[in-house]
Scaffold this motif. Structure first.
Motif, PDB file in Angstrom:
ATOM      1  N   LEU A 130      77.835  29.697  16.412  1.00 21.30           N
ATOM      2  CA  LEU A 130      78.084  28.686  15.368  1.00 21.30           C
ATOM      3  C   LEU A 130      79.520  28.502  15.478  1.00 21.30           C
ATOM      4  CD1 LEU A 130      76.928  27.368  12.800  1.00 21.30           C
ATOM      5  CD2 LEU A 130      77.883  29.278  11.525  1.00 21.30           C
ATOM      6  N   ARG A 158      74.116  34.402   3.889  1.00 21.04           N
ATOM      7  CA  ARG A 158      75.075  34.203   4.833  1.00 21.04           C
ATOM      8  C   ARG A 158      74.129  33.995   6.827  1.00 21.04           C
ATOM      9  NH1 ARG A 158      77.528  39.012   2.459  1.00 21.04           N
ATOM     10  NH2 ARG A 158      78.168  37.858   0.832  1.00 21.04           N
ATOM     11  N   ARG A 159      72.463  35.017   6.434  1.00 19.72           N
ATOM     12  CA  ARG A 159      71.993  34.721   7.797  1.00 19.72           C
ATOM     13  C   ARG A 159      71.321  33.661   8.021  1.00 19.72           C
ATOM     14  NH1 ARG A 159      72.535  36.752  12.506  1.00 19.72           N
ATOM     15  NH2 ARG A 159      72.853  38.863  11.749  1.00 19.72           N
ATOM     16  N   ASN A 176      78.065  23.823   5.783  1.00 17.44           N
ATOM     17  CA  ASN A 176      78.268  23.693   7.485  1.00 17.44           C
ATOM     18  C   ASN A 176      78.408  21.499   8.160  1.00 17.44           C
ATOM     19  OD1 ASN A 176      77.844  23.287  10.649  1.00 17.44           O
ATOM     20  ND2 ASN A 176      76.268  24.106  10.525  1.00 17.44           N
ATOM     21  N   VAL A 181      80.346  35.173   8.171  1.00 15.72           N
ATOM     22  CA  VAL A 181      79.233  34.173   8.630  1.00 15.72           C
ATOM     23  C   VAL A 181      79.336  34.089  10.674  1.00 15.72           C
ATOM     24  CG1 VAL A 181      78.573  32.152   8.970  1.00 15.72           C
ATOM     25  CG2 VAL A 181      78.433  33.401   6.938  1.00 15.72           C
ATOM     26  N   SER A 182      80.416  33.436  10.518  1.00 14.66           N
ATOM     27  CA  SER A 182      81.276  33.573  11.643  1.00 14.66           C
ATOM     28  C   SER A 182      80.689  34.954  12.822  1.00 14.66           C
ATOM     29  CB  SER A 182      82.658  33.250  11.989  1.00 14.66           C
ATOM     30  OG  SER A 182      82.747  32.372  10.726  1.00 14.66           O
ATOM     31  N   ALA A 238      74.479  31.058   9.149  1.00 17.84           N
ATOM     32  CA  ALA A 238      74.496  31.058  10.255  1.00 17.84           C
ATOM     33  C   ALA A 238      73.970  31.406  11.249  1.00 17.84           C
ATOM     34  CB  ALA A 238      74.595  32.675  10.976  1.00 17.84           C
ATOM     35  N   ASN A 239      72.578  30.976  11.583  1.00 17.68           N
ATOM     36  CA  ASN A 239      71.298  30.500  11.994  1.00 17.68           C
ATOM     37  C   ASN A 239      71.223  29.276  12.006  1.00 17.68           C
ATOM     38  OD1 ASN A 239      71.577  33.086  12.776  1.00 17.68           O
ATOM     39  ND2 ASN A 239      69.213  33.350  11.826  1.00 17.68           N
ATOM     40  N   GLY A 253      82.282  29.526  12.992  1.00 21.84           N
ATOM     41  CA  GLY A 253      82.805  28.934  12.334  1.00 21.84           C
ATOM     42  C   GLY A 253      83.292  28.944  12.051  1.00 21.84           C
ATOM     43  N   ASN A 307      77.121  35.047  13.932  1.00 20.19           N
ATOM     44  CA  ASN A 307      76.547  34.200  14.534  1.00 20.19           C
ATOM     45  C   ASN A 307      77.363  33.433  15.221  1.00 20.19           C
ATOM     46  OD1 ASN A 307      75.530  32.016  16.837  1.00 20.19           O
ATOM     47  ND2 ASN A 307      74.042  31.315  15.300  1.00 20.19           N
TER      48      ASN A 307
END
Lengths: 437, 286, 276
Positions: A295, A267-268, A157, A288-289, A271-272, A297, A292
């Motif tokens: 995000l 992944r969660r 990220n 992932v996008s 995402a968070n 992503g 969330n």
């Protein structure tokens, strides 16, 4: 009298014509139905994509109807093995590389030689990565056609990196460790830690690809290259093993509860924003996008090759994932089944798999020349990594070997065994399993 | 009164036939499979699977885990089930409400229970840690499913919660058949609550208690979904029980002969252990 | 009298404790089912939803087709419960009131069949079903689930029938009743609580089965609810709020059934029927 003669002849002629018409009409009316089973039919994005492809196939082949049967990945082998053992099962099905050898050993999949020869033999196969044909070939016989191949890499990220002042993704494992410590913090500044750097998948779903990539990036591996002995007693393997445990237990740069984390859990967390990095590949981006939207992503997530251990001479530093298609030994209409497989792995569909699902193709030509793949940075990175990746050992005992390694790593993390004991036990048990049979 | 012997067969027949047809063949096939005589087997008759079992540390660990798990869970089931059954036997206001609440845990299938409790005990997202942190009982999230002792405890607690209404239901139905005159008589004799329980309730309930315990034990020995969903047998092998081991070897390692032998050993142990209690139940109560 | 009142107060306190114990996990489930995807996986976790939403329920109804799954499960579990209860009551009566050769062995065989894990039995059973063309049918699944519920049902029902004194049968037979009539008119009404308990048990057993439903049903529209919920937990997604929502509804249905049947779990006439 003549009139009756004529009547009879007319009747006879009409009858013959009717029979001929019926006979000609029969092939058009005769429709074959084949079943296609795939765990990705149950996923939202992939499911739509596959069904669209199937609809197109049915249009091009009006005499074949395809029945799509989704199956949950975790229960796929349970359902398939039960059905195929009893003489049934889906006509065409998809597998990742793990159980292929078992399926071949049990005689559940068809040898595709006659179909491949008809499709062009060597020329047909030449377009696929030579690597990708290895899992589906046993004793020189090709049993499946590769569909998607990707390599594991480091997904991170960028926004979180910027927040703590990290300019570039870590290139070595030492850098990785330092970077992780910086990334582990409290988002509010004074509260408890709620942002970590990384997580390791220790639950069964997804363990194999991700943890083996770490080992390989350290220059180690689970088994020796000939797959005959355990390679867990090498110093590199020990380094990788200890590194993982250190991150969890010493540095605490990994969120607590790591032994339950599976691929989806990782992944969660990404995402968070509970973690900043994870091992993933092109599919991580849309997945992932979607988890969330806030995000963002697609802009914030980036991908880089796995960190390396300096001085490692091994060209292989990551693991490959591949999905391939197979024909059931029990299939009643293998020709129709082959048509579906050929369709799903042909160039137009390969491009669709990337457009819809960000999955790279097993066809070299597609990965190297499709404009959208070349324009996508993550896709290009991963496509480039394929040459540095190897598949997991393709032996029938592999699932059991994998379980032993995973359970011992979990035990070491949980503290029920010391690290040395766990690694030694894993090494010993793996060798026992390999020597059996 | 012992009835005409052939009439007995007629009554038992249909059920027996269904069982024999549907279960008989597979069960025999399974037992044969454990000695390499299963269909599709390429090896000759051999007890090598059983010999391998003998030296298998994972088998021993699973056996031990199963024993601890079953003893703890069945005891808790009995304690909770008996207490609640007694409570619900009385004339109460809103009794129907309490009865429905009493059975709620059991409406959760064990497979789903595994998934749900995996979430409840989750370290980061789970309810237990959320509650604990909120009321200040803990100051850091506890790794319930990641520490071997805690994982086993969590699984035991989860299944104790989920399964006790089964025992409660059997006992509650059994309590309905206790003759009320005996309770009256005991009260007139001046018996207290505990004495009434021990001298009136328990003897009348004896058969049903034995049956409930035996059935519950068999059920918990073969419990799969709850443990599979919560921990998958981990961490390491801390919560792995024999049924999980069978599943693993059968569906993940494709080792059907070995899986069959584990199952046969489990069934044999259960049969032997349950035998004395079964004798009581097979004979009619009186 | 004070002593009696204390006893009643304590009874209600105990009942409240029981209710709290039973309902706590459900509270968490309902709360999670009303959260958004993101909130259900935040850390630190929240006890009550900060942003209440019904999107999970909407999703499982509209997208996942759970209405069909609930109906399928009701149908299959209900049929299984009825079938096991019927066959079971006959067999239990036979075992309880008669003595015949092989009785002990047969009873043991019934129980022993449950000691083998279903994992081993699925394969051969599948083969038999496909030979009979019953694969991927609800009927085949009902038969399979009956084999799980029948042995326990027989054992439970036999226990209940055993608690009825044989004199009841004798009295009826002296009056000229046949065995069948004994069963229907004397025994059955008196073991109604036990019968209800057994049927509920069989229903719930079938309701919660995964292995057989997974292997014997292929068409998504024929899936049972348990299979549907398990499918929500995959390697590529776990929508926890959806799982919670589906489970909440999945538990309410048997609870409602129980609510309707629980009135039969009362003192029957068994205690007094022997006198006079």
């Amino acid at each position: 009298m003549v009139r009756i003669d004529v009547l009879w002849r007319t009747a006879a002629r009409r009858a013959v014509m009717a029979i001929c018409a019926a006979a000609l009409a029969l092939p058009a009316a005769a429709q074959t139905t084949i079943t296609y089973s795939d765990w990705q039919l149950a996923q939202e994005g992939w499911g739509k994509s596959l069904r669209a492809a199937i609809a197109e196939f049915e249009k091009e082949n009006p005499d074949i109807k395809v029945k799509a049967e989704p199956v949950p990945l975790g229960q796929r082998d349970v359902r398939f093995s039960t059905a195929i053992r009893a003489g049934e099962g889906p006509d065409v099905f998809a597998l990742d590389t793990n159980p292929i050898r078992q399926y071949v050993a049990e005689g559940w999949v068809r040898d595709l030689a006659p179909f491949i020869t008809a499709a062009g033999g060597r020329t047909f196969l030449a377009d696929f990565y030579p690597n990708s044909l290895v899992p589906v070939t046993v004793d020189g016989k090709v049993y499946g056609i590769p569909m998607n191949t990707v390599a594991m890499a480091l997904v991170y990220n960028k926004k979180l990196f910027d927040e703590v002042g990290i300019a570039a993704p870590p290139k070595t494992w030492d850098e990785f460790r330092e970077v992780s410590k910086k990334l582990t913090r409290s988002s509010t500044g004074s509260g408890p830690v709620d942002r970590w750097a990384f997580t390791v998948v220790l639950a069964p779903a997804g363990f194999d690809l991700r943890v083996s990539s770490i080992f390989r990036a350290f220059g180690a591996d689970f088994l020796t290259p000939d797959w005959k002995r355990s390679a867990l007693d090498t110093p590199e393997a020990k380094a990788a093993f200890n590194f993982i445990i250190d991150m969890i237990v010493v540095d605490k740069t990994i969120p607590p509860g790591v032994s339950q984390v599976d691929a989806n859990g990782a992944r969660r967390m990404l995402a968070n924003q509970q973690i900043a990095m994870k091992i993933g590949t092109t599919w991580s981006f849309p997945e992932v996008s979607a988890m969330n939207p806030q995000l963002d992503g697609l802009n914030v997530l980036k991908i880089a090759p796995m960190p390396q251990q300096p001085g490692s001479k091994n060209p292989i530093h990551t693991t490959l994932y591949q999905k391939s298609l197979f024909i059931n030994k029990n299939a009643k209409n293998p020709e129709a089944a082959w048509k579906l497989i050929k369709f799903l792995t042909d160039r137009p569909q390969m491009e669709r798999w990337f457009d819809d699902n960000a999955m790279l193709s097993s066809r070299r030509s597609v990965n190297e020349s499709y404009s959208k793949i070349k324009q996508s940075v993550p896709a290009s990175v991963v496509a480039n990594e394929i040459q540095y990746g190897a598949f997991l050992p393709l032996i029938p005992q592999w699932p059991q070997v994998l379980e032993v390694i995973r359970q011992n790593l979990q035990a070491a993390v949980a503290g029920s065994k010391t690290r040395e004991q766990a690694l030694a036990d894993a090494n010993k048990e793996v060798n026992v399993i390999l020597e059996r049979k | 009164m012992i009835g005409e012997r052939y009439t007995g067969w007629w009554f038992v027949g249909p059920a027996g036939l269904v069982m024999a047809l549907i279960l008989g063949f597979p069960a025999i096939a399974a037992v044969l499979g454990s000695v390499n005589l299963g269909w599709g087997s390429t090896k000759p008759f051999g007890i090598d699977s059983y010999l391998r079992l003998w030296g298998d540390a994972e088998f021993r660990q699973s056996l031990w885990n199963t024993a601890i798990f079953v003893v703890s869970v069945v005891s808790l089931h009995f304690l909770l089930g008996m207490s609640v059954a007694l409570l619900l036997d009385r004339p109460l206001r809103m009794r129907w409400l309490f009865r429905v609440i009493a059975i709620l845990p059991w409406t959760m299938p064990d497979v789903i229970g595994g998934i749900i409790f995996r979430f409840i005990f989750d370290t980061l997202y789970g309810g237990i840690n959320a509650l604990g942190l909120a009321i200040g009982w803990i100051d850091q999230p506890v790794d319930w499913l990641g520490r071997p002792g805690l994982a086993l405890l969590s699984v035991i607690l989860a299944e104790a919660w989920r399964g006790y209404p089964y025992v409660m239901l059997i006992l509650l139905a059994g309590l309905q058949a206790v003759p009320r005159e005996q309770y009256e008589a005991a009260k007139m004799d001046g018996a207290g609550a505990w004495q009434t329980f021990v001298y009136v309730t328990l003897p009348n309930l004896r058969t049903m208690i034995v049956i409930a315990l035996v059935l519950d034990t068999v059920w918990e020995c073969r419990l799969f979904g709850m443990i599979f969903g919560m921990t998958g047998g981990g961490p390491g092998q801390a919560t792995q029980n024999l049924t999980l081991l069978v599943y693993r070897h059968y569906f993940q390692f494709f080792d059907t002969a070995y899986a069959s032998s584990i199952a046969v050993v489990l069934a044999a142990i259960l049969l032997v252990a349950a035998m004395p209690y079964l004798r009581v139940a097979i004979r009619r109560a009186e | 009298m004070p002593r009696l009142r204390i006893a009643w107060v304590m009874t209600y306190v105990a009942l409240l404790a029981m209710a709290l114990y039973n309902l706590l996990p459900f509270f968490w489930m309902v709360s999670s089912s009303l959260k958004t995807d993101i909130e259900v996986t935040t850390f630190p976790a929240t006890l009550l939803p900060r942003a209440l939403t019904f999107e999970a329920y909407h999703r499982i109804w509209a997208q996942e087709g759970f209405l069909q799954y609930f109906v399928n499960s009701l149908k299959v579990s209900g049929a299984t419960a009825l079938l096991s209860a019927t066959l079971g009551v006959f067999a239990a009566y036979g075992f309880s009131r008669f003595d015949f050769r092989g009785k002990r062995a047969l009873m043991l065989a019934f129980l022993a069949s449950q000691m083998l894990p279903g994992v081993l039995l699925v394969g051969p059973y599948f083969k038999m079903l496909s030979l009979a063309n019953l694969f991927d049918t609800h009927f085949g699944l009902i038969l399979a689930q009956t084999t799980i519920t029948l042995p326990f049902s027989v054992w439970m029902l036999k226990g209940y029938i055993d608690t009825l004194p044989v004199e009841i049968d004798q009295a009826a037979m002296i009056d000229g009743a046949s065995r069948w009539q004994c069963l229907f008119y004397c025994v059955l009404p008196n073991i109604l609580p036990g019968l209800v308990a057994t049927m509920i048990f069989a229903f719930l057993l079938a309701w919660g089965d995964l292995l057989w439903a997974l292997c014997l049903i292929n068409t998504p529209e024929k899936q049972t609810m348990t299979l549907g919920i398990t499918n929500l937990v995959g390697q590529f997604r776990v929508l926890w709020s959806d799982v919670m929502a589906a489970t909440v509804i999945g538990c309410m249905i048997p609870a409602a059934l129980y609510l309707m049947l629980q009135r039969y779990l009362v003192q029957g006439v068994a205690g007094s029927s022997v006198k006079g």
